[in-house]
Design a protein around this motif. Sequence first.
Motif, PDB file in Angstrom:
ATOM      1  N   ALA A  57      -0.144  41.890  13.520  1.00 54.32           N
ATOM      2  CA  ALA A  57       0.996  41.714  12.610  1.00 54.32           C
ATOM      3  C   ALA A  57       1.477  43.061  12.094  1.00 54.32           C
ATOM      4  O   ALA A  57       1.539  43.298  10.902  1.00 54.32           O
ATOM      5  CB  ALA A  57       0.600  40.802  11.465  1.00 54.32           C
ATOM      6  N   ALA A  92      -2.673  35.236  13.468  1.00 49.67           N
ATOM      7  CA  ALA A  92      -2.144  36.587  13.355  1.00 49.67           C
ATOM      8  C   ALA A  92      -3.292  37.519  12.994  1.00 49.67           C
ATOM      9  O   ALA A  92      -4.208  37.140  12.267  1.00 49.67           O
ATOM     10  CB  ALA A  92      -1.057  36.643  12.281  1.00 49.67           C
ATOM     11  N   LYS A 134       4.022  39.615   9.657  1.00 46.66           N
ATOM     12  CA  LYS A 134       3.416  38.391  10.167  1.00 46.66           C
ATOM     13  C   LYS A 134       4.459  37.275  10.252  1.00 46.66           C
ATOM     14  O   LYS A 134       4.586  36.612  11.286  1.00 46.66           O
ATOM     15  CB  LYS A 134       2.265  37.994   9.249  1.00 46.66           C
ATOM     16  CG  LYS A 134       1.563  36.712   9.578  1.00 46.66           C
ATOM     17  CD  LYS A 134       0.327  36.564   8.679  1.00 46.66           C
ATOM     18  CE  LYS A 134      -0.251  35.173   8.687  1.00 46.66           C
ATOM     19  NZ  LYS A 134       0.597  34.151   8.085  1.00 46.66           N
ATOM     20  N   PHE A 155      -5.031  33.479   9.640  1.00 45.12           N
ATOM     21  CA  PHE A 155      -4.851  34.932   9.585  1.00 45.12           C
ATOM     22  C   PHE A 155      -6.245  35.553   9.532  1.00 45.12           C
ATOM     23  O   PHE A 155      -7.145  34.999   8.895  1.00 45.12           O
ATOM     24  CB  PHE A 155      -4.033  35.283   8.338  1.00 45.12           C
ATOM     25  CG  PHE A 155      -3.812  36.758   8.132  1.00 45.12           C
ATOM     26  CD1 PHE A 155      -3.346  37.569   9.156  1.00 45.12           C
ATOM     27  CD2 PHE A 155      -4.053  37.329   6.886  1.00 45.12           C
ATOM     28  CE1 PHE A 155      -3.132  38.928   8.954  1.00 45.12           C
ATOM     29  CE2 PHE A 155      -3.840  38.690   6.674  1.00 45.12           C
ATOM     30  CZ  PHE A 155      -3.378  39.485   7.708  1.00 45.12           C
TER      31      PHE A 155
END
Length: 722
Positions: A57, A92, A134, A155
């Motif tokens: 990201a 991400a 992101k 994430f």
Amino acid sequence: MNEQKPTIPELFLSPYNPQDHEDKIYKLWHESGYFNPDNLPSERTEQFSIVMPPPNANGSLHAGHALFVTVQDIMLRFERMRGKKAVWFPGADHAGFETQVVYEKKLEKEGRSRFQMTREELYAEILDFTLANKSFMEGQIRSLGASCDWSRELFTLDDKVVKIVYDTFKQLETDGLLYRGARSSNWCPKHQTSFSNLEVEHEERTEPFYYFKYGPFVIGTARPETKFGDKYVVMHPDDKRYKDYEHGQKIEVEWINGPITATVIKDEAGDPEMGTGVMTITPWHSGIDFEIAKRHNLDYEQVIDWRGKLLPIAGEFAGMDIRDARKKIVEKLEAKGLVDHIDENYHHSVPCCYKCGREIEPQIKEQWFVHMKPLAEKALIALDAKKFSFVTERDERVFRHWLTNIDDWPIARQIAWGIPIPAKVCDDCGHGMVDLENNLTTCTKCGGGVHQDPDTFDTWFSSGQWPLCVTDFGGESDDFKNYYPTSVMETGKDIIFFWVARMIMLGLYRTGEVPFKKIYLHGMVRDKHGKKMSKSKGNVIAPSEIQEKYGTDALRMALIVNNVPSTDMNLDPDKVNAYKKFANKLWNITRFVLDNTTDYEPPIEHTPEDVAFENEFLHPMVKEIHEHMDKDRFDLAAEKIYHFVWDHFASTVIEESKPLLATEGAIRASRQRMLHHYLVTSLKLLHPFMPFVTETIWQELPEKMRDSDILMVAPWPFNPDV
RNA sequence: GCGCGAUUAGCUCAGUGGUAGAGCGCUUCAUUGACAUUGAAGAGGCCGGAAGUUCGAUCCUUCCAUCGCGCACCA
């Protein structure tokens, strides 16, 4: 007045324009809920799961992202249409070092530096930067048509991830697989962090090789700037030229900054074939020298500081950058008559930072290592037992070779952006202790005071546990039970060691099972001449620009056709354009079919001729396409479908149908049915590859033609079991 | 140094033990026709070199050449 005759949807009267439909279609899919396997019909029992490699990201999507999104989406859509409970876990990546470097460049442009900030300030700024990127990046993934389950997105800094990573860290300590020790590490003087061997690139160079007089010996070196502290002279015990010297013997030597007392060391690391067969050693700045020093319990001292400048041991050269020092030192030795000769054409490879190209300076550093041999052995056993396999056997050989020769893994990085290492280090003895509760105040070994380890984990240490994290290992949902091990790991072959191997080893370590059954690796996307894309060459192809110009489906087809697994491919905008034309071809085929079947009312019987025709052509072609799909040869399947649609359906079936459609009765009706059948089959076969145009068309088809409201979950037109 | 891959049309690349394929490019013609984001026809390849296996090799084996890649702590 005009006769009231059924008409075809108006949008088919103008060419296919991707921009008009893509967003709406993605929204349709998303709102259908079918990206989430929990919403698929409950009779689906067979699972199909893929973990998406979480994109970094820290920037926008590049062609490589577009490729993996396409390949994986094809797999998902194919399996979903086949009736499987299919799920794709998106994510991400905070991408520790990578992102910090990107951010440092940004700081540099603003005239700032990370070294003027506290760690906390830097971390907070990078977090904002990363989160903004992101969401931007997720939009791009959607635009590519990714049918992933956003409700399961993760994430790499989420609490769930940190918990699993910390537990693994602790368990490694408990199992004796983790240690903190002083070892030679790959230090980048620019980035101020150490690296694993994988992050070091070796650059071929031709440089001078210096032969210096060292007492009675002549020693060779390519790095005079490290030689200040050299007080051991090493040779092979069997080298007859030096049989008169004994191990441990002291000799007086006039050296760079005056006389020193050197000690003779006999060690098998001395290669009689190399140079004069005699070398001096610099344990602090050479891994192999450090090994020798440890074997003989020799002293060692730092000569070059962390920034690449010479320390006081260098006397008059202290403070000088090593990149300037070499020449000056040689000049001084020359003046002292200590240069024997110089070989100007010494060919060797120099370790460099993979990111900035600066020469890596080996430095002795206390840090955390994971003992990899036991983990690698289990992975190899699992491979032998066929618990997982590679789509291309060449990758399997490469994988085996690396695991067989694996080094211990330094998992700490001296950067702010990452998951903090939950450990204390003893102020006195340097002992390291994992401290998940953050309550250790004294050293468990010597009782001394402790301080928090300031380092963060190598980002690959946490992403190596990614399949566990996304499937909620140890969590409350059933995802781990349902979807682990996942069906396929699809990623770039350039990260086979960084990521794939680590996921296998750590997944196996934590759960006893390899996190995926099959590994499909793709090559790199290059420009149309096969050159690596780079900003400096100006040949970077941004997926978003291609999508805008030719449509997402065309980009996807161009990325797939002729793209052999595990092989690099070239992306040529002209090729993308060819598939833009193809999308329009399909559009016009639809127009023709709808235009000629407005009066068609099923059910109707095929004529024997048409039955025979479909048996001869349609069914074998569908079967062949299916078989390519089933063997992960999406490149071949895509090409076959292309020719099926263009050369067979359009050029043969439609052309031959024209006179038949001009007749009345059974022959015409049978042809109408055939056209419907061909169109529906084409849309289904093509959907995994070109999801937008096929779904757009599907949504416009009359109910009598469709066996599903949404093409994405319509049944695949071939079933091998029937 | 060790290992791997590639070498096929002008360019970029697929593919197969039995008259060679795609995209783009090129030539000629067609077109009020589902589609000019089109159709038809065509030019263009001793499938890197040498040897071997085979009835037959672009494909299998060996060697060579050239290019590319991966791994590697050699002073």
